[in-house]
Design a protein around this motif. Sequence first.
Motif, mmCIF file in Angstrom:
data_model
loop_
_atom_site.group_PDB
_atom_site.id
_atom_site.type_symbol
_atom_site.label_atom_id
_atom_site.label_comp_id
_atom_site.label_asym_id
_atom_site.label_seq_id
_atom_site.Cartn_x
_atom_site.Cartn_y
_atom_site.Cartn_z
ATOM 1 N N ARG A 227 0.110 -1.490 0.078
ATOM 2 C CA ARG A 227 0.321 -0.056 0.140
ATOM 3 C C ARG A 227 1.194 1.532 -0.566
ATOM 4 N NH1 ARG A 227 -2.468 -0.363 5.865
ATOM 5 N NH2 ARG A 227 -0.469 -0.244 7.277
ATOM 6 N N GLN A 228 0.471 2.430 -0.558
ATOM 7 C CA GLN A 228 1.376 3.247 -0.231
ATOM 8 C C GLN A 228 0.270 4.831 -0.012
ATOM 9 O OE1 GLN A 228 3.196 4.575 -4.190
ATOM 10 N NE2 GLN A 228 3.664 5.756 -3.578
ATOM 11 N N ALA A 229 0.417 5.337 1.187
ATOM 12 C CA ALA A 229 -0.518 6.590 1.840
ATOM 13 C C ALA A 229 0.454 7.581 0.153
ATOM 14 C CB ALA A 229 -0.267 6.294 3.191
ATOM 15 N N PRO A 230 -0.551 8.641 0.756
ATOM 16 C CA PRO A 230 -0.245 10.199 0.192
ATOM 17 C C PRO A 230 1.221 10.342 1.182
ATOM 18 C CG PRO A 230 -2.421 9.913 0.716
ATOM 19 C CD PRO A 230 -2.002 8.571 1.230
ATOM 20 N N GLY A 231 1.810 11.131 -0.074
ATOM 21 C CA GLY A 231 3.048 11.418 0.258
ATOM 22 C C GLY A 231 4.316 10.272 1.120
ATOM 23 N N LYS A 232 3.904 8.445 1.180
ATOM 24 C CA LYS A 232 4.451 7.993 2.170
ATOM 25 C C LYS A 232 4.608 7.189 0.616
ATOM 26 C CE LYS A 232 2.727 8.330 6.720
ATOM 27 N NZ LYS A 232 1.823 7.528 7.682
ATOM 28 N N GLU A 233 6.131 6.073 1.450
ATOM 29 C CA GLU A 233 6.711 5.419 0.358
ATOM 30 C C GLU A 233 5.646 3.889 0.012
ATOM 31 O OE1 GLU A 233 11.448 5.740 0.564
ATOM 32 O OE2 GLU A 233 10.665 3.783 2.134
ATOM 33 N N ARG A 234 5.970 3.222 -1.147
ATOM 34 C CA ARG A 234 5.037 2.458 -0.568
ATOM 35 C C ARG A 234 5.716 0.803 0.440
ATOM 36 N NH1 ARG A 234 3.442 -0.205 -6.641
ATOM 37 N NH2 ARG A 234 2.849 1.280 -7.380
ATOM 38 N N GLU A 235 4.232 0.343 1.025
ATOM 39 C CA GLU A 235 4.704 -0.022 1.940
ATOM 40 C C GLU A 235 4.729 -2.000 1.981
ATOM 41 O OE1 GLU A 235 3.969 1.498 5.654
ATOM 42 O OE2 GLU A 235 1.648 1.187 5.532
ATOM 43 N N PHE A 236 5.229 -3.145 2.384
ATOM 44 C CA PHE A 236 4.436 -4.453 2.639
ATOM 45 C C PHE A 236 3.666 -3.973 3.265
ATOM 46 C CE2 PHE A 236 4.548 -8.821 2.708
ATOM 47 C CZ PHE A 236 4.543 -9.277 3.777
ATOM 48 N N VAL A 237 2.045 -4.951 3.340
ATOM 49 C CA VAL A 237 1.646 -5.763 3.558
ATOM 50 C C VAL A 237 1.003 -6.668 4.112
ATOM 51 C CG1 VAL A 237 -1.734 -5.390 3.484
ATOM 52 C CG2 VAL A 237 -0.234 -3.681 3.034
ATOM 53 N N ALA A 238 0.802 -7.628 2.831
ATOM 54 C CA ALA A 238 0.978 -9.476 3.616
ATOM 55 C C ALA A 238 1.238 -9.779 2.626
ATOM 56 C CB ALA A 238 -0.409 -9.334 3.783
ATOM 57 N N ALA A 239 1.253 -11.145 2.437
ATOM 58 C CA ALA A 239 1.982 -11.928 1.121
ATOM 59 C C ALA A 239 1.723 -13.483 1.597
ATOM 60 C CB ALA A 239 3.903 -11.596 0.574
ATOM 61 N N ILE A 240 1.840 -14.133 0.509
ATOM 62 C CA ILE A 240 1.016 -15.644 0.031
ATOM 63 C C ILE A 240 2.150 -16.423 -0.963
ATOM 64 C CG2 ILE A 240 -1.161 -15.286 -0.805
ATOM 65 C CD1 ILE A 240 -2.093 -17.216 1.005
ATOM 66 N N SER A 241 2.283 -17.637 -0.066
ATOM 67 C CA SER A 241 3.156 -17.969 -1.604
ATOM 68 C C SER A 241 2.135 -18.845 -2.591
ATOM 69 C CB SER A 241 3.601 -19.688 -0.417
ATOM 70 O OG SER A 241 2.733 -20.331 -0.126
ATOM 71 N N GLY A 242 3.123 -18.918 -3.398
ATOM 72 C CA GLY A 242 1.647 -19.698 -4.480
ATOM 73 C C GLY A 242 1.136 -21.061 -3.717
ATOM 74 N N SER A 243 1.258 -21.759 -2.842
ATOM 75 C CA SER A 243 0.258 -23.061 -2.338
ATOM 76 C C SER A 243 -0.583 -22.468 -1.160
ATOM 77 C CB SER A 243 1.363 -24.026 -1.992
ATOM 78 O OG SER A 243 1.901 -23.606 -0.653
ATOM 79 N N GLY A 244 -0.219 -21.355 -0.805
ATOM 80 C CA GLY A 244 -1.286 -20.531 0.144
ATOM 81 C C GLY A 244 -0.693 -21.234 1.481
ATOM 82 N N GLY A 245 0.019 -22.067 1.462
ATOM 83 C CA GLY A 245 0.418 -22.181 2.951
ATOM 84 C C GLY A 245 1.641 -21.520 3.770
#
Length: 122
Positions: free
Chosen positions: A37-55
């Motif tokens: 996500r990227q808020a106004p005036g801020k750098e893009r930041e990590f929120v969540a991630a998931i592997s290909g299998s979902g595991g």
Amino acid sequence: VQLQASGGGLVQAGGSLRLSCVASGRTFSSVAMGWFRQAPGKEREFVAAISGSGGTTYYADSVKGRSTVSRRNADNTVYLQMNSLKPEDTAVYYCAARFGWVTRKIFEYDYWGQGTLVTVSS
């Protein structure tokens, strides 16, 4: 890989949203997916991630316990369920993809969607 994110909108603090991201291609189960996500005036930041299998899933501390990332490989879709939303969650949310292992690092994602705006009012 082409990505199309949707599901953003205006919500009151304490509310919920579910973001979706649909990917093109036939090898979706080989693709790790991330939400940023990227808020106004801020750098893009990590929120969540998931592997290909979902595991395997990763979350930023700022959303841990309030958000759930999931995927349905049969539909080439990844989701981000966000609950107990706060005004500081206001941002453009992007989904991203990479072939290989799941990671939190923004620089390791090769494919990006166009973003969907989430606005949380107080």
